[in-house]
Design a protein around this motif. Sequence first.
Motif, PDB file in Angstrom:
ATOM      1  N   ALA A   1       6.506-105.848 -14.520  1.00  0.00           N
ATOM      2  CA  ALA A   1       7.609-106.593 -15.117  1.00  0.00           C
ATOM      3  C   ALA A   1       7.302-108.082 -15.019  1.00  0.00           C
ATOM      4  N   GLY A   2       7.651-108.810 -16.068  1.00  0.00           N
ATOM      5  CA  GLY A   2       7.491-110.247 -16.001  1.00  0.00           C
ATOM      6  C   GLY A   2       6.804-110.840 -17.207  1.00  0.00           C
ATOM      7  N   GLN A   3       6.138-111.954 -16.969  1.00  0.00           N
ATOM      8  CA  GLN A   3       5.613-112.808 -18.035  1.00  0.00           C
ATOM      9  C   GLN A   3       4.139-112.522 -18.313  1.00  0.00           C
ATOM     10  N   TYR A   4       3.849-112.267 -19.581  1.00  0.00           N
ATOM     11  CA  TYR A   4       2.482-112.054 -20.058  1.00  0.00           C
ATOM     12  C   TYR A   4       2.150-113.194 -21.020  1.00  0.00           C
ATOM     13  N   ASP A   5       1.157-113.993 -20.650  1.00  0.00           N
ATOM     14  CA  ASP A   5       0.710-115.076 -21.523  1.00  0.00           C
ATOM     15  C   ASP A   5      -0.534-114.615 -22.265  1.00  0.00           C
ATOM     16  N   ILE A   6      -0.542-114.811 -23.573  1.00  0.00           N
ATOM     17  CA  ILE A   6      -1.539-114.193 -24.445  1.00  0.00           C
ATOM     18  C   ILE A   6      -2.252-115.275 -25.247  1.00  0.00           C
ATOM     19  N   TRP A   7      -3.578-115.222 -25.235  1.00  0.00           N
ATOM     20  CA  TRP A   7      -4.410-116.084 -26.067  1.00  0.00           C
ATOM     21  C   TRP A   7      -5.229-115.211 -27.015  1.00  0.00           C
ATOM     22  N   VAL A   8      -5.295-115.611 -28.265  1.00  0.00           N
ATOM     23  CA  VAL A   8      -6.158-114.961 -29.251  1.00  0.00           C
ATOM     24  C   VAL A   8      -7.254-115.955 -29.608  1.00  0.00           C
ATOM     25  N   GLY A   9      -8.436-115.719 -29.074  1.00  0.00           N
ATOM     26  CA  GLY A   9      -9.562-116.612 -29.314  1.00  0.00           C
ATOM     27  C   GLY A   9     -10.489-116.087 -30.382  1.00  0.00           C
TER      28      GLY A   9
ATOM     29  N   PRO B   1      -0.898-121.045 -24.349  1.00  0.00           N
ATOM     30  CA  PRO B   1      -0.856-119.647 -24.810  1.00  0.00           C
ATOM     31  C   PRO B   1      -0.463-119.594 -26.284  1.00  0.00           C
ATOM     32  N   ASP B   2      -1.025-118.645 -26.989  1.00  0.00           N
ATOM     33  CA  ASP B   2      -0.618-118.442 -28.369  1.00  0.00           C
ATOM     34  C   ASP B   2       0.733-117.740 -28.441  1.00  0.00           C
ATOM     35  N   PHE B   3       0.999-116.847 -27.475  1.00  0.00           N
ATOM     36  CA  PHE B   3       2.262-116.111 -27.487  1.00  0.00           C
ATOM     37  C   PHE B   3       2.622-115.732 -26.056  1.00  0.00           C
ATOM     38  N   ARG B   4       3.930-115.588 -25.814  1.00  0.00           N
ATOM     39  CA  ARG B   4       4.399-115.243 -24.473  1.00  0.00           C
ATOM     40  C   ARG B   4       5.326-114.034 -24.578  1.00  0.00           C
ATOM     41  N   LEU B   5       5.035-113.030 -23.758  1.00  0.00           N
ATOM     42  CA  LEU B   5       5.815-111.796 -23.729  1.00  0.00           C
ATOM     43  C   LEU B   5       6.482-111.644 -22.369  1.00  0.00           C
ATOM     44  N   PHE B   6       7.786-111.443 -22.372  1.00  0.00           N
ATOM     45  CA  PHE B   6       8.511-111.078 -21.156  1.00  0.00           C
ATOM     46  C   PHE B   6       8.812-109.582 -21.263  1.00  0.00           C
ATOM     47  N   TYR B   7       8.264-108.814 -20.328  1.00  0.00           N
ATOM     48  CA  TYR B   7       8.312-107.352 -20.477  1.00  0.00           C
ATOM     49  C   TYR B   7       9.066-106.703 -19.328  1.00  0.00           C
ATOM     50  N   ASP B   8       9.955-105.763 -19.692  1.00  0.00           N
ATOM     51  CA  ASP B   8      10.699-104.959 -18.727  1.00  0.00           C
ATOM     52  C   ASP B   8      10.258-103.512 -18.881  1.00  0.00           C
TER      53      ASP B   8
ATOM     54  N   SER C   1       4.334-121.752 -25.474  1.00  0.00           N
ATOM     55  CA  SER C   1       3.480-120.921 -26.322  1.00  0.00           C
ATOM     56  C   SER C   1       3.597-121.368 -27.770  1.00  0.00           C
ATOM     57  N   THR C   2       2.464-121.404 -28.453  1.00  0.00           N
ATOM     58  CA  THR C   2       2.387-121.994 -29.791  1.00  0.00           C
ATOM     59  C   THR C   2       3.165-121.203 -30.832  1.00  0.00           C
ATOM     60  N   PHE C   3       3.089-119.871 -30.774  1.00  0.00           N
ATOM     61  CA  PHE C   3       3.692-119.043 -31.817  1.00  0.00           C
ATOM     62  C   PHE C   3       4.937-118.302 -31.334  1.00  0.00           C
ATOM     63  N   GLY C   4       5.518-118.766 -30.234  1.00  0.00           N
ATOM     64  CA  GLY C   4       6.800-118.230 -29.806  1.00  0.00           C
ATOM     65  C   GLY C   4       6.701-117.270 -28.641  1.00  0.00           C
TER      66      GLY C   4
ATOM     67  N   PRO D   1       4.504-100.546 -33.602  1.00  0.00           N
ATOM     68  CA  PRO D   1       4.230-101.783 -32.863  1.00  0.00           C
ATOM     69  C   PRO D   1       5.113-102.946 -33.312  1.00  0.00           C
ATOM     70  N   ASN D   2       5.314-103.860 -32.377  1.00  0.00           N
ATOM     71  CA  ASN D   2       5.958-105.131 -32.669  1.00  0.00           C
ATOM     72  C   ASN D   2       4.830-106.142 -32.894  1.00  0.00           C
ATOM     73  N   TRP D   3       4.831-106.829 -34.016  1.00  0.00           N
ATOM     74  CA  TRP D   3       3.662-107.652 -34.358  1.00  0.00           C
ATOM     75  C   TRP D   3       4.087-108.987 -34.949  1.00  0.00           C
ATOM     76  N   LEU D   4       3.126-109.917 -34.978  1.00  0.00           N
ATOM     77  CA  LEU D   4       3.339-111.208 -35.614  1.00  0.00           C
ATOM     78  C   LEU D   4       1.999-111.789 -36.032  1.00  0.00           C
ATOM     79  N   HIS D   5       2.045-112.716 -36.970  1.00  0.00           N
ATOM     80  CA  HIS D   5       0.848-113.431 -37.401  1.00  0.00           C
ATOM     81  C   HIS D   5       0.612-114.632 -36.490  1.00  0.00           C
ATOM     82  N   VAL D   6      -0.635-114.838 -36.099  1.00  0.00           N
ATOM     83  CA  VAL D   6      -1.025-116.024 -35.345  1.00  0.00           C
ATOM     84  C   VAL D   6      -2.301-116.587 -35.968  1.00  0.00           C
ATOM     85  N   LEU D   7      -2.660-117.790 -35.572  1.00  0.00           N
ATOM     86  CA  LEU D   7      -3.956-118.368 -35.919  1.00  0.00           C
ATOM     87  C   LEU D   7      -4.831-118.325 -34.680  1.00  0.00           C
ATOM     88  N   ALA D   8      -6.001-117.737 -34.810  1.00  0.00           N
ATOM     89  CA  ALA D   8      -6.872-117.503 -33.660  1.00  0.00           C
ATOM     90  C   ALA D   8      -7.786-118.695 -33.402  1.00  0.00           C
ATOM     91  N   GLY D   9      -8.278-118.766 -32.154  1.00  0.00           N
ATOM     92  CA  GLY D   9      -9.296-119.742 -31.812  1.00  0.00           C
ATOM     93  C   GLY D   9      -8.745-120.992 -31.156  1.00  0.00           C
TER      94      GLY D   9
END
Length: 412
Positions: free
Chosen positions: A136-144, A81-88, A34-37, A49-57
């Motif tokens: 539970a598990g891995q969420y891959d996130i794209w901001v287009g 993916p722009d960001f990856r979330l592992f969620y419990d 993932s590009t932004f961690g 909320p838990n947030w971060l800056h990304v570059l979209a598109g």
Amino acid sequence: MQVFSPRAQVAAALVLGCVASANPLFAQDWSLPSTFGEISITGGFQPDPNWLHVLAGGEIRREFPDAVTGNRCTGHFADAPDFRLFYDPSEGGPLSIYVESRDDTVLLVNTPDTQWHCNDDSSGLNPGLSFEDPLAGQYDIWVGTYQPSNGDYPSAILSMSGEAPFAATFARAFFGEDDRIVVDPSQAPWNMIGFVDLSSASCTGVLIGPATVLTAGHCLADEGQITTLPVEFIAGFDRGDFVARSPISGYHVPANWMAGEQEGYDFAFLYLTNPIGDQVGWMDVTVLSEAEIAEALAGDGPDIMQAGYSYDQQGLMTGNLDCPFVEIGSQNRLIHQCDTLQGDSGSPLFIETDGRYRVIGIESHTNAMPREEFDQNVAMYSEYIVNEMWAMAGQGGSTGTVGSGAMVPATK
């Protein structure tokens, strides 16, 4: 026997059974870093909320159907993916993922069960998704982005929350509480405010003469280009009813706005075919005196009012009867605490003195301030607007008539 996760099973199936295709089923690749961690969080997490800056598109244009609603989202995405979330989710509660940006963004999420979920516009042009029973598990996130990136990747804030999407955003935008009320647009001063119908969007505007309307510059132009032509101004619009209406025959955008000097110059003038201001009246555009500014800062000045067409109250005019004044900032910015949303762009901030209504600002934008308690609402102060009105007899600005072809000089 080796057991694979659902994500690994699908990935293996795609590899083993791949077929050459000019348009692959899934262009986005969750196996890439993932590009932004990435982050691992548990339900009930803080801060929320838990947030971060990304570059979209990105350079890949794809259309995805949402696995739950079936709604289709089209956007331009990166491959990784722009960001990856592992969620419990062991602590319970929903999971919301949403994006805030001044650009039109699109949200794409691949969940632990390999399902694709997407949203385009949830809060204005900002997308959001909510999972009531998150896996539970891995969420891959794209901001287009909805528009092609063309090498320009706009900034966006990606947020994850255990509350409804944008709940914290609305609390920040409304300074803790929504003070808007539905006003009667058939009565003064609200009948001088109206709906600006644009060829591909809408804004709010206010009559400042018999046939002149003041609105926000970004409603018409962006990055030196006229992006959408104004069509009609409808004074006192109310769910299909109205007080008066007129086609728009011309417009004037300050040269500074067209040249990219956005701060301070986000305003424009619209010229009406019919002088409906003679019927409903109009507001004056004036600056505040030093004494009035001092009174406003002390909370002793006249009530600052505002009204417009917020996106969450379709067809209704909502207004603020007494907005807290913050300051006249640098670059012609009037910082205020009127409760405004998308759609209120171009709406007037005004006061009443000696029986006249005076426009002191035109709503421009909100600066997201995620580290602060509240966001920052910015209007264009009237000083530059008054100066532009004096200069309009000269050559300043982008002036044109409305038509289907190229912009031509106006005779207004």
